[in-house]
Write a protein that holds these residues in place. Structure first.
Motif, PDB file in Angstrom:
ATOM      1  N   LYS A 105       0.958  -1.042  -0.084  1.00 43.62           N
ATOM      2  CA  LYS A 105      -0.159  -0.092  -0.072  1.00 43.62           C
ATOM      3  C   LYS A 105       0.890   1.248   0.084  1.00 43.62           C
ATOM      4  CE  LYS A 105      -3.582   0.736   0.309  1.00 43.62           C
ATOM      5  NZ  LYS A 105      -4.681   0.922  -0.993  1.00 43.62           N
ATOM      6  N   TYR A 106       1.866   1.298   0.596  1.00 49.84           N
ATOM      7  CA  TYR A 106       2.916   2.545   0.715  1.00 49.84           C
ATOM      8  C   TYR A 106       3.470   2.633  -0.557  1.00 49.84           C
ATOM      9  CZ  TYR A 106       7.100   5.032   1.488  1.00 49.84           C
ATOM     10  OH  TYR A 106       8.128   6.071   1.531  1.00 49.84           O
ATOM     11  N   PHE A 107       3.839   1.549  -1.586  1.00 52.40           N
ATOM     12  CA  PHE A 107       4.182   1.878  -2.824  1.00 52.40           C
ATOM     13  C   PHE A 107       3.050   2.046  -3.872  1.00 52.40           C
ATOM     14  CE2 PHE A 107       7.739  -1.008  -0.997  1.00 52.40           C
ATOM     15  CZ  PHE A 107       8.615  -0.046  -0.986  1.00 52.40           C
ATOM     16  N   GLY A 108       1.826   2.126  -3.299  1.00 50.24           N
ATOM     17  CA  GLY A 108       0.789   2.709  -4.099  1.00 50.24           C
ATOM     18  C   GLY A 108      -0.119   1.594  -4.763  1.00 50.24           C
ATOM     19  N   ALA A 109       0.126   0.396  -4.456  1.00 50.98           N
ATOM     20  CA  ALA A 109      -0.459  -0.897  -5.095  1.00 50.98           C
ATOM     21  C   ALA A 109      -1.937  -0.892  -4.584  1.00 50.98           C
ATOM     22  CB  ALA A 109       0.232  -2.243  -4.818  1.00 50.98           C
ATOM     23  N   ASN A 110      -2.879  -1.418  -5.357  1.00 51.01           N
ATOM     24  CA  ASN A 110      -4.241  -1.777  -5.053  1.00 51.01           C
ATOM     25  C   ASN A 110      -4.058  -3.483  -4.268  1.00 51.01           C
ATOM     26  OD1 ASN A 110      -6.887  -3.643  -5.438  1.00 51.01           O
ATOM     27  ND2 ASN A 110      -7.689  -1.407  -5.683  1.00 51.01           N
ATOM     28  N   VAL A 111      -4.196  -3.672  -3.114  1.00 50.23           N
ATOM     29  CA  VAL A 111      -3.957  -5.041  -2.484  1.00 50.23           C
ATOM     30  C   VAL A 111      -4.975  -5.617  -1.968  1.00 50.23           C
ATOM     31  CG1 VAL A 111      -2.760  -5.749  -0.362  1.00 50.23           C
ATOM     32  CG2 VAL A 111      -1.760  -3.667  -1.505  1.00 50.23           C
ATOM     33  N   THR A 112      -5.040  -6.962  -2.396  1.00 53.97           N
ATOM     34  CA  THR A 112      -5.771  -8.005  -1.819  1.00 53.97           C
ATOM     35  C   THR A 112      -5.319  -9.026  -1.016  1.00 53.97           C
ATOM     36  OG1 THR A 112      -7.198  -7.563  -3.902  1.00 53.97           O
ATOM     37  CG2 THR A 112      -7.392  -9.739  -2.553  1.00 53.97           C
ATOM     38  N   GLY A 113      -5.679  -9.060   0.266  1.00 51.24           N
ATOM     39  CA  GLY A 113      -5.093  -9.981   1.021  1.00 51.24           C
ATOM     40  C   GLY A 113      -6.026 -10.996   1.059  1.00 51.24           C
ATOM     41  N   VAL A 114      -5.227 -12.482   1.460  1.00 50.42           N
ATOM     42  CA  VAL A 114      -6.106 -13.630   1.650  1.00 50.42           C
ATOM     43  C   VAL A 114      -5.874 -14.024   3.138  1.00 50.42           C
ATOM     44  CG1 VAL A 114      -6.321 -16.061   0.769  1.00 50.42           C
ATOM     45  CG2 VAL A 114      -5.665 -14.221  -0.834  1.00 50.42           C
ATOM     46  N   CYS A 115      -6.677 -14.488   3.770  1.00 49.80           N
ATOM     47  CA  CYS A 115      -6.421 -15.131   5.163  1.00 49.80           C
ATOM     48  C   CYS A 115      -7.817 -15.814   5.667  1.00 49.80           C
ATOM     49  CB  CYS A 115      -6.151 -13.824   6.194  1.00 49.80           C
ATOM     50  SG  CYS A 115      -7.648 -12.657   6.282  1.00 49.80           S
ATOM     51  N   SER A 116      -7.759 -16.187   6.638  1.00 53.42           N
ATOM     52  CA  SER A 116      -8.913 -16.869   7.543  1.00 53.42           C
ATOM     53  C   SER A 116     -10.024 -15.866   7.864  1.00 53.42           C
ATOM     54  CB  SER A 116      -8.587 -17.925   8.427  1.00 53.42           C
ATOM     55  OG  SER A 116      -8.023 -17.265   9.618  1.00 53.42           O
ATOM     56  N   THR A 117     -10.794 -16.732   8.294  1.00 52.81           N
ATOM     57  CA  THR A 117     -12.106 -15.758   8.650  1.00 52.81           C
ATOM     58  C   THR A 117     -11.997 -14.903   9.967  1.00 52.81           C
ATOM     59  OG1 THR A 117     -13.710 -17.547   8.134  1.00 52.81           O
ATOM     60  CG2 THR A 117     -14.742 -15.895   9.478  1.00 52.81           C
TER      61      THR A 117
END
Length: 336
Positions: A175-187
């Motif tokens: 995010k700091y570098f300006g990307a659009n971020v999708t994270g994958v994790c558990s509930t």
């Protein structure tokens, strides 16, 4: 001084709290009174000697055949400089520092000598020793790979394992570098990953990723639990796949790299300099990087800490407060 020592490979119970000789800094070293350290996956693997079959021999050579070469584990720390060698220029007595001890380990002790030219820096002024100790491995790893991928503003980045140590830093740094971020994790970790700035969070326990039709410029695998084939479906034709836990490419990975425009970046150590820590220090002090701490333990509770991390479900980091001792007689697996 007190230190956590292990003389044989095995379960967490092999760790023992003992009195050992206090180290003396060399001419180019600083002696740090350790305030906090962490339990990393590398500590778990080294203690239990659980390595991939292909790395059995190299690991034995590095770690020790019959017993550990390095009796004291611990790869990252934060503390206060107690004394310095005659040739040290960057640090002075009383400086608060944070550092990675890397292959030398040794952070599970009240004192640790570090080369002033290694990955050691002045601690961020706005966080605790416990928080600072949780930066040198996970955050440096995330930063190193995102830089190698030459991440750019506007790119779409998927981070698998976004709630772990490396993953939680990767979300924030992308995010700091300006990307659009999708994270994958558990509930249970969805809200936490959102709080780190992820634009979108996918719950791997509730979604069928094989049917996803989205594509990404960069896929960052932080825990090695995704399907490589599925990741290749998500990755753009000229995209970059990062895997921070896989040191060697599989046949499928090699074939993909040879027959497509996709690039693979696999596990390797970050450069052993202070540059990355200085950069991360500025981000922390600027409020642009947060440290996620799942649990904290006293020094003599390290067996319990290893048991917890070994389960593979920690969020962010697990910290050991070296300057805290609970009640030794309540921990039969740890002796003084």
């Amino acid at each position: 001084m007190k230190a956590i020592v292990y003389t044989k490979y095995g379960p967490p119970d092999v760790l023992q709290l003992k009195e050992v000789e206090k180290p003396i800094p060399k001419e180019n070293e600083i002696l740090v009174k350790v305030k906090a350290t962490t339990v990393t996956v590398a500590d778990i693997r080294s203690r239990s000697f659980t390595v991939p079959p292909a790395f059995w021999l190299p690991a034995r050579i590095t770690l020790g055949f019959r017993q550990p070469k390095k009796a004291i584990l611990g790869m990252e720390l934060a503390g206060e400089v107690e004394s310095v060698g005659n040739e040290v220029k960057r640090f002075k007595e009383g400086d608060q520092v944070f550092a990675a001890s890397l292959a030398g380990f040794g952070a599970y002790a009240e004192y640790k000598c570090l080369s002033e030219d290694g990955p050691v820096s002045i601690k961020p002024s706005n966080i605790t020793f416990a928080e600072a100790a949780a930066i040198p491995i996970g955050a440096r790893t995330a930063l190193y790979f995102l830089r190698k991928a030459n991440i750019k503003s506007g790119q779409r980045v998927l981070i698998y394992g976004a709630s772990g140590s490396v993953g939680s830093y990767a979300v924030q740094l992308a995010k700091y570098f300006g990307a659009n971020v999708t994270g994958v994790c558990s509930t249970t970790n969805v809200e936490m990953v959102k709080s780190l700035g992820a634009d979108k969070v996918l719950d791997y326990t509730a979604e069928d990723f094989s049917r996803a039709d989205e594509t990404y410029d960069v896929i960052f695998e932080a825990v090695n639990k995704s399907s490589f084939s599925t990741c290749m479906k998500w990755l753009k034709k000229d995209g970059i796949y990062i895997n921070v836990t896989e040191p060697l490419p599989s046949v499928q990975m090699l074939w993909t790299q040879l027959t497509s425009g996709k690039k693979l970046l696999l596990s390797r150590n970050s450069p052993e300099t202070s540059e990355a820590l200085n950069f991360l220090k500025d981000l922390v002090e600027g409020g642009m990087l947060k440290v996620v701490i799942d649990r904290s333990y006293a020094f003599d509770e390290i067996v319990e800490a290893h048991r917890y991390v070994e389960k593979g479900h920690k969020k962010g980091n697990v910290v050991i407060n070296v300057d805290q001792i609970s009640c030794g007689d309540t921990h039969p697996n740890v002796t003084i």
